[in-house]
Every structure is written in structure tokens, then in C-alpha cells.
Write an enzyme that holds these catalytic residues in place. Structure first.
Site, mmCIF file in Angstrom:
data_model
loop_
_atom_site.group_PDB
_atom_site.id
_atom_site.type_symbol
_atom_site.label_atom_id
_atom_site.label_comp_id
_atom_site.label_asym_id
_atom_site.label_seq_id
_atom_site.Cartn_x
_atom_site.Cartn_y
_atom_site.Cartn_z
ATOM 1 N N GLY A 100 5.227 -3.419 7.473
ATOM 2 C CA GLY A 100 6.642 -3.213 7.755
ATOM 3 C C GLY A 100 7.564 -4.273 7.190
ATOM 4 O O GLY A 100 8.791 -4.124 7.229
ATOM 5 N N HIS A 139 0.054 4.981 2.059
ATOM 6 C CA HIS A 139 -0.844 3.833 2.145
ATOM 7 C C HIS A 139 -2.218 4.169 1.574
ATOM 8 O O HIS A 139 -2.787 5.206 1.915
ATOM 9 C CB HIS A 139 -0.990 3.369 3.596
ATOM 10 C CG HIS A 139 0.265 2.833 4.176
ATOM 11 N ND1 HIS A 139 1.157 3.623 4.885
ATOM 12 C CD2 HIS A 139 0.800 1.577 4.132
ATOM 13 C CE1 HIS A 139 2.181 2.874 5.272
ATOM 14 N NE2 HIS A 139 1.986 1.637 4.832
ATOM 15 N N ASN A 181 8.956 -1.671 1.232
ATOM 16 C CA ASN A 181 9.783 -1.323 2.384
ATOM 17 C C ASN A 181 11.271 -1.436 2.089
ATOM 18 O O ASN A 181 12.073 -0.690 2.660
ATOM 19 C CB ASN A 181 9.410 -2.199 3.584
ATOM 20 C CG ASN A 181 8.034 -1.839 4.126
ATOM 21 O OD1 ASN A 181 7.751 -0.685 4.418
ATOM 22 N ND2 ASN A 181 7.164 -2.830 4.238
ATOM 23 N N ASP A 184 -0.710 9.785 5.383
ATOM 24 C CA ASP A 184 0.738 9.624 5.258
ATOM 25 C C ASP A 184 1.207 9.692 3.802
ATOM 26 O O ASP A 184 2.406 9.766 3.525
ATOM 27 C CB ASP A 184 1.207 8.320 5.895
ATOM 28 C CG ASP A 184 0.616 7.063 5.247
ATOM 29 O OD1 ASP A 184 0.022 7.158 4.157
ATOM 30 O OD2 ASP A 184 0.742 5.983 5.857
ATOM 31 N N SER A 195 2.381 -3.978 4.247
ATOM 32 C CA SER A 195 1.248 -3.162 4.687
ATOM 33 C C SER A 195 0.286 -2.812 3.562
ATOM 34 O O SER A 195 -0.898 -2.557 3.799
ATOM 35 C CB SER A 195 1.758 -1.864 5.325
ATOM 36 O OG SER A 195 2.564 -1.133 4.413
#
Length: 237
Positions: A93, A205, A121, A202, A56
Site C-alpha cells: 500500500g 499482484h 500505488n 486480483d 506490495s
């Protein structure tokens, strides 16, 4: 084919003095010879195709496509005079295992170089660093077998898994870069991580400005990657 015509043309000169026919034939032959040049020029003008292969962070999660890393990077490289196409081969992801599983169809035969960005991740999920290292080894082996130059970007573990995990995880990328003699950018989120102004809500990101900062910092390494591709092309020509 041309040899037969030349004999015929020269026979016409001797027998009939048709010098005009010979000159016309030579002009056609010359034109045919020089028609090869545009093909050579076309090869010289062929853009360098770079795939941003990752998760991502490189795919542009939460952003408009125009704000994503590949688009911003391509725009900046073009502004600096590079004839490049940067494709978005990122999937939000993805772990290193997912990247390995889709490598063959994500990286097409037209790709000249890869910016390899994985690991975030794996770290967030607490995947065993040994597994992450093994997956990255296999990804690099596949790219090496296809003779594709790589710019490896590093990733760091969050602190919640403890010091031992972080130490084992963080050394994966510099170790692999050294082992495979790769171009290496130590930390993809350098200058962006934990900066609220450069991240989405968040906190993980990058926002559009954050991506711009990533591009600014990684740019010299990408230009080294481009130079590597150009050197290979020159050696083949």
C-alpha cells in the site's frame, strides 16, 4: 609493550644465554601478529546486504514469505555463488510519499545497497506525477547522502488515467536514472503484467511463479549492483 619485552629478552640472552626464552617470546609475538588475519578474512566474508525497498510488489502481498521477491532473489543469488542477504523492506500500500517518510528507519546502517521499487500505488491512485517525481528525488537524495548504491526499478501507469497522465508518469523513472547515473531496470513487472498465469486473482499482484519470473529477468541488474558494492569494498581495502 612488545619493545620493552624484546629488550628484556635479549638482555637475558646476553647475560644468561637463555635463547629458549627468546625463541618462545618470538613465537608468541608471531602468533599475536597472525591472529589479525582472521579479522581480515571475516571482513572479506561479510555478506552484501541488499534491501528491497518498496511496496506490495516487493513485499510479497498475498504470498507466503518464502515466495516473496526478497526471499526468491536471495535464493537465486546464493545459487549463483553470491554471498548476500536480501532484506524485505517492502510495505503493501505504500506510495512514494510513504516510502520517503519511513526511509530512515527502514534502511539500516548495515545496508550495502538498495533495490528501489515504488510508484505502482501512486499510479493506481492517480497522484500527480510531479508529486511522485519529487518524492522519488528526495528518496534518492537521502540514499545518495548515505553513499548507498541503488538499483532503480521503473513503473508504468495504467491506461485509465489517459495518455497525458501516462506519458508524464512513465518518464519519471528513466529520467531519474539518467539524472542520478543509476543502475536501472525499466519495468519491475516486465513479462508478468496482464499474464493471468503469473498473477493472483486480483490481476495486479504477481503469484509465486510471477515473482520467479521477475527474479529471473531482474537478476543481471542485481548482479551489476553487487559488483558495484564489491568494487567499493575493494577500493577501501
Amino acid at each position: 609493550m612488545f619493545a620493552g619485552r624484546n629488550v628484556l629478552d635479549w638482555a637475558q640472552v646476553v647475560c644468561a644465554g637463555a635463547l629458549v626464552n627468546t625463541l618462545a617470546g618470538l613465537a608468541l609475538l608471531t602468533a599475536a601478529t597472525f591472529s589479525i588475519i582472521p579479522d581480515a578474512d571475516a571482513k572479506a566474508d561479510k555478506p552484501i546486504r541488499i534491501a528491497a525497498f518498496g511496496d506490495s510488489l516487493s513485499s510479497g502481498y498475498g504470498l507466503r514469505q518464502s515466495q516473496a521477491f526478497p526471499v526468491q532473489l536471495q535464493k537465486e543469488l546464493k545459487a549463483r555463488g553470491h554471498n548476500v542477504v536480501v532484506s524485505n523492506a517492502g510495505v503493501a500500500g505504500d506510495t512514494t510519499a510513504a516510502g520517503l517518510a519511513r526511509l530512515d528507519w527502514s534502511i539500516g546502517d548495515d545496508v550495502d545497497a538498495v533495490i528501489l521499487e515504488f510508484g505502482a500505488n501512486d499510479a493506481l491512485r492517480g497522484i500527480d506525477p510531479k508529486v511522485t517525481r519529487e518524492n522519488m528525488q528526495k528518496i534518492l537524495a537521502k540514499l545518495k547522502a548515505r553513499n548507498i548504491p541503488v538499483l532503480l526499478t521503473g513503473m508504468r501507469s495504467p491506461t485509465n488515467w489517459g495518455d497525458t497522465y501516462a506519458e508524464d508518469f512513465d518518464v519519471i523513472f528513466p529520467d531519474l536514472a539518467k539524472e542520478h547515473t543509476l543502475l536501472f531496470y525499466p519495468f519491475f513487472l516486465e513479462g508478468v503484467i496482464l499474464n493471468a498465469k503469473l498473477n493472483q486473482d486480483d490481476g495486479m499482484h504477481p503469484n509465486a511463479k510471477g515473482v520467479t519470473e521477475i527474479v529471473r529477468q531482474i537478476l543481471p541488474s542485481v548482479e551489476e549492483l553487487i559488483a558495484k558494492v564489491e568494487a567499493r569494498r575493494a577500493a577501501k581495502s
